[in-house]
Scaffold this motif. Structure first.
Motif, mmCIF file in Angstrom:
data_model
loop_
_atom_site.group_PDB
_atom_site.id
_atom_site.type_symbol
_atom_site.label_atom_id
_atom_site.label_comp_id
_atom_site.label_asym_id
_atom_site.label_seq_id
_atom_site.Cartn_x
_atom_site.Cartn_y
_atom_site.Cartn_z
ATOM 1 N N PRO A 108 0.516 -1.060 0.187
ATOM 2 C CA PRO A 108 -0.089 0.291 0.007
ATOM 3 C C PRO A 108 0.428 1.373 0.259
ATOM 4 N N ARG A 109 1.818 1.501 0.822
ATOM 5 C CA ARG A 109 3.283 2.778 1.127
ATOM 6 C C ARG A 109 2.951 2.924 -0.536
ATOM 7 N N ASP A 110 3.681 1.960 -1.335
ATOM 8 C CA ASP A 110 3.718 2.352 -2.707
ATOM 9 C C ASP A 110 3.218 2.816 -3.514
ATOM 10 N N ASN A 111 2.223 3.689 -3.372
ATOM 11 C CA ASN A 111 1.044 4.031 -3.626
ATOM 12 C C ASN A 111 1.737 5.717 -3.400
ATOM 13 N N LEU A 112 2.439 5.960 -2.944
ATOM 14 C CA LEU A 112 3.394 7.425 -2.051
ATOM 15 C C LEU A 112 4.613 7.429 -3.419
ATOM 16 N N ALA A 113 4.540 7.151 -4.068
ATOM 17 C CA ALA A 113 6.052 6.763 -4.220
ATOM 18 C C ALA A 113 5.032 7.208 -6.177
ATOM 19 N N LEU A 114 4.012 5.647 -6.271
ATOM 20 C CA LEU A 114 3.835 5.382 -7.779
ATOM 21 C C LEU A 114 2.687 7.030 -8.505
ATOM 22 N N VAL A 115 2.381 7.987 -6.972
ATOM 23 C CA VAL A 115 1.303 8.713 -7.920
ATOM 24 C C VAL A 115 2.444 10.040 -7.811
ATOM 25 N N GLN A 116 3.765 10.235 -6.731
ATOM 26 C CA GLN A 116 4.615 10.826 -7.212
ATOM 27 C C GLN A 116 5.323 10.669 -7.982
ATOM 28 N N LEU A 117 5.640 9.718 -8.904
ATOM 29 C CA LEU A 117 6.046 9.454 -10.544
ATOM 30 C C LEU A 117 5.286 9.817 -11.621
ATOM 31 N N MET A 118 3.784 9.811 -11.019
ATOM 32 C CA MET A 118 2.745 10.256 -12.130
ATOM 33 C C MET A 118 2.949 11.807 -12.589
ATOM 34 N N GLY A 119 2.622 12.135 -11.028
ATOM 35 C CA GLY A 119 2.832 13.853 -10.778
ATOM 36 C C GLY A 119 4.216 14.194 -11.708
ATOM 37 N N GLY A 120 5.749 13.754 -11.237
ATOM 38 C CA GLY A 120 6.811 14.137 -11.533
ATOM 39 C C GLY A 120 6.876 14.093 -12.916
ATOM 40 N N SER A 237 -7.239 -4.460 -5.202
ATOM 41 C CA SER A 237 -6.647 -4.847 -5.594
ATOM 42 C C SER A 237 -5.713 -3.477 -6.553
ATOM 43 N N TRP A 238 -6.273 -2.855 -6.624
ATOM 44 C CA TRP A 238 -6.468 -1.534 -7.687
ATOM 45 C C TRP A 238 -5.355 -0.369 -6.483
ATOM 46 N N TYR A 239 -4.163 -0.563 -6.999
ATOM 47 C CA TYR A 239 -3.286 0.896 -6.805
ATOM 48 C C TYR A 239 -3.698 2.095 -7.278
ATOM 49 N N GLY A 240 -2.625 3.062 -7.093
ATOM 50 C CA GLY A 240 -3.218 4.645 -7.326
ATOM 51 C C GLY A 240 -4.500 4.792 -6.951
ATOM 52 N N SER A 241 -4.626 6.194 -7.466
ATOM 53 C CA SER A 241 -5.757 6.481 -6.453
ATOM 54 C C SER A 241 -7.216 5.977 -6.024
ATOM 55 N N ARG A 242 -7.236 4.048 -7.081
ATOM 56 C CA ARG A 242 -8.372 3.742 -6.372
ATOM 57 C C ARG A 242 -8.019 3.308 -4.728
ATOM 58 N N ALA A 243 -6.478 3.500 -4.249
ATOM 59 C CA ALA A 243 -5.896 2.734 -3.112
ATOM 60 C C ALA A 243 -6.505 3.513 -1.795
ATOM 61 N N LEU A 244 -7.088 4.858 -2.248
ATOM 62 C CA LEU A 244 -7.467 5.954 -1.278
ATOM 63 C C LEU A 244 -8.963 5.047 -0.461
ATOM 64 N N GLN A 245 -9.680 4.825 -2.050
ATOM 65 C CA GLN A 245 -10.860 4.479 -1.717
ATOM 66 C C GLN A 245 -10.991 3.046 -1.189
ATOM 67 N N GLY A 246 -9.647 2.091 -1.969
ATOM 68 C CA GLY A 246 -9.266 0.595 -0.656
ATOM 69 C C GLY A 246 -8.869 0.440 0.597
ATOM 70 N N ILE A 247 -8.482 1.982 1.429
ATOM 71 C CA ILE A 247 -7.675 1.812 2.754
ATOM 72 C C ILE A 247 -9.602 2.115 2.849
ATOM 73 N N ARG A 248 -10.197 3.117 3.369
ATOM 74 C CA ARG A 248 -11.678 3.124 3.582
ATOM 75 C C ARG A 248 -12.060 1.565 3.337
ATOM 76 N N TYR A 249 -12.055 0.989 2.527
ATOM 77 C CA TYR A 249 -12.689 0.186 2.063
ATOM 78 C C TYR A 249 -12.875 -0.971 3.295
ATOM 79 N N LEU A 250 -11.248 -0.972 3.235
ATOM 80 C CA LEU A 250 -10.849 -2.139 4.201
ATOM 81 C C LEU A 250 -10.915 -2.327 5.966
ATOM 82 N N LYS A 251 -10.656 -0.697 5.770
ATOM 83 C CA LYS A 251 -11.720 -0.505 7.267
ATOM 84 C C LYS A 251 -12.831 -0.803 7.167
ATOM 85 N N GLY A 252 -13.679 -0.429 7.014
ATOM 86 C CA GLY A 252 -15.287 -0.836 6.799
ATOM 87 C C GLY A 252 -15.238 -2.071 6.931
ATOM 88 N N LEU A 253 -14.283 -3.481 6.577
ATOM 89 C CA LEU A 253 -14.092 -4.866 6.847
ATOM 90 C C LEU A 253 -13.813 -4.794 8.009
#
Length: 257
Positions: A108-120, A237-253
């Motif tokens: 999950p934390r790799d999403n930070l590097a992924l988003v920074q890569l695309m933004g950069g 399983s969707w990394y990238g921007s969907r991961a934000l919703q994914g984290i919230r979904y996990l908290k719900g589980l």
């Protein structure tokens, strides 16, 4: 090769890039970063966000790519993923696409590097920074609950699951749910047995890539006598921007456990 190793391969910033994305979750991320106008090609599995991807030309699937169609689109950048795309295909595309952006998030934390890569790379740093701040905040609020051994099923006929060495398993680990080891493959096939059922507390049937439904849940619960539940595969399983919703979904589980 780890995701951080790949980030060492710098790409020049490209404010006028022509992008082909062969990764559904990253197509969604690029759109969320405001880059939809620069996307000139996508796979047929790149379905989010629907309104923005509708008019972007399809170039095949994640593996059965139409190379000549991509050539005619004249992209400056190709975005690929180590798990989802095949290296021989990417090598052929690299013969005429100047910049290949390779991704491989494995936790999950790799999403930070992924988003920074695309933004950069694509000059969307402000939006990338804002997303990362929100993601860090959500991630900090996830806490492991009661430990659970879960079998996460992604296919039927043959039955297939995920290993601990996957993004999905590391997402589940955030809430204290662990995956049993079944063979050496990252996505091993398996057969139901009394020993396997004894070894798990519950079974999760993913909504993708196999389209498991509540009917499958009911049938399998009767068969194995253990809790079975349907889960949203995109959230897991969707990394990238969907991961934000994914984290919230996990908290719900975890909260429903």
């Amino acid at each position: 090769m780890t995701f951080t190793d790949i980030l060492g391969q710098h790409h020049a910033a490209a404010p006028s890039a022509r992008i082909v994305s062969l990764v559904p979750s990253i197509t969604e991320l690029l759109c969320d970063l405001g880059l939809a106008p620069q996307l000139v090609g996508r796979t047929g599995f790149c379905i989010h966000p629907a309104d923005e991807v509708r008019d972007i030309p399809k170039v095949g699937g994640t593996k059965d790519v139409n190379i000549e169609k991509i050539r005619k689109l004249a992209p400056t950048h190709l975005v690929v993923n180590i798990d989802e795309n095949e290296k021989p295909t990417v090598d052929k595309l690299a013969e005429f696409v100047p910049n290949i952006v390779v991704t491989h998030p494995i936790e999950p934390r790799d999403n930070l590097a992924l988003v920074q890569l695309m933004g950069g790379v694509f000059c969307a740093q402000e939006r990338a920074d804002a997303w990362c701040r929100e993601f860090e905040s959500e991630l900090a609020q996830v806490h492991a609950g009661r430990p659970q051994r879960v079998l996460y099923c992604i296919w039927k006929d043959p039955w297939m699951t995920v290993s601990r060495d996957t993004y999905i398993a590391r997402m589940l680990a955030l809430i204290g749910w662990s995956i049993p080891e079944i063979g050496d493959a990252r996505y091993p096939s398996f057969q139901w047995s009394d020993a396997l059922v004894r070894d798990v507390d519950r079974v999760l049937l993913s909504s993708e890539p196999y389209r498991f439904t509540e009917e499958h849940v009911d049938a399998l619960e009767r068969q194995i006598g253990k809790p079975v539940q349907l889960v949203d595969g995109e959230m897991m399983s969707w990394y990238g921007s969907r991961a934000l919703q994914g984290i919230r979904y996990l908290k719900g589980l975890a909260a429903a456990d």
